[in-house]
Design a protein around this motif. Sequence first.
Motif, PDB file in Angstrom:
ATOM      1  N   GLN A 209      -4.921   4.562  -4.176  1.00  0.00           N
ATOM      2  CA  GLN A 209      -5.714   4.366  -3.077  1.00  0.00           C
ATOM      3  C   GLN A 209      -6.179   5.822  -2.358  1.00  0.00           C
ATOM      4  N   LYS A 210      -7.120   5.942  -1.631  1.00  0.00           N
ATOM      5  CA  LYS A 210      -7.671   7.202  -0.901  1.00  0.00           C
ATOM      6  C   LYS A 210      -6.569   7.414   0.233  1.00  0.00           C
TER       7      LYS A 210
ATOM      8  N   GLN B 183       0.840  -1.152   0.031  1.00  0.00           N
ATOM      9  CA  GLN B 183       0.065  -0.125   0.082  1.00  0.00           C
ATOM     10  C   GLN B 183       0.828   1.128  -0.069  1.00  0.00           C
TER      11      GLN B 183
ATOM     12  N   ARG C 188     -12.020   4.918 -11.272  1.00  0.00           N
ATOM     13  CA  ARG C 188     -12.112   4.153 -10.105  1.00  0.00           C
ATOM     14  C   ARG C 188     -12.592   4.818  -8.940  1.00  0.00           C
TER      15      ARG C 188
END
Length: 237
Positions: free
Chosen positions: A136-137, A114, A161
């Motif tokens: 990703q957020k 991540q 997305r």
Amino acid sequence: MRIVPKDQDMELARALYAEFSAKPGSKHIASEYALAGLSSLLNWLKPTAVLEIGAGIGTLTRLLMTHPVGVKRIVAFEDNDFCYEQLTKNLPIEAAPNVEIIRSTAKLEPMQDQFQLMVLDGVHNEDWEPVYAKFQKGAVVYFEGVQKNSRGALPVELAARGLRCDLTNNRPPGRKFLTTRLQDHRFLGMRVPKIRVLHKVKGYWVGRVEEAEVASGSRDHAAGSEQLEAAQSTSRA
């Protein structure tokens, strides 16, 4: 997102720029100000995992590897043969187990990392699909220099997305801030004395990935996409 380098960031950047500006392929390396901006961003964000796309000859990669904040995991992509050769020469990979250099974005697909920071310094193309899948957020995006093509593609790819990223242009002090660089010059195959050439110092763009807004007409949602802004300006006219 405004990130302002501090004095210690500038000192680190100057030393790194001086080292890499003397290496083969240094014509397109990051400016001192862009390097200082990334240093400041690292101090603020303190990421544990960083993904770098377009490592070049390794200037930004070296900063990520050696920065005092201590990034635990760095994945750097570079597919250009010349840059890859120089990259492996310029980086002490054998002494950096936290760094992985890849030559294909497909190698990102099985990775479970991540990434809190995405450093983008390459030209967007169809091979970037595995790259966007890693967004990703909450992740922070850093573009060195102009990168108009890649910045223009980012809103479209993220929107597909359910994400967005509003980028802020962090310019050096004064829009006409220039520097000089000694440059070799040849005329009719003969070397002539070095001359000083003015270069406009490049800045950097920074933004945080967020969830896309439901309201498609939001002005904030359009920010960061030059294509969308141009289309809106035309329609208003």
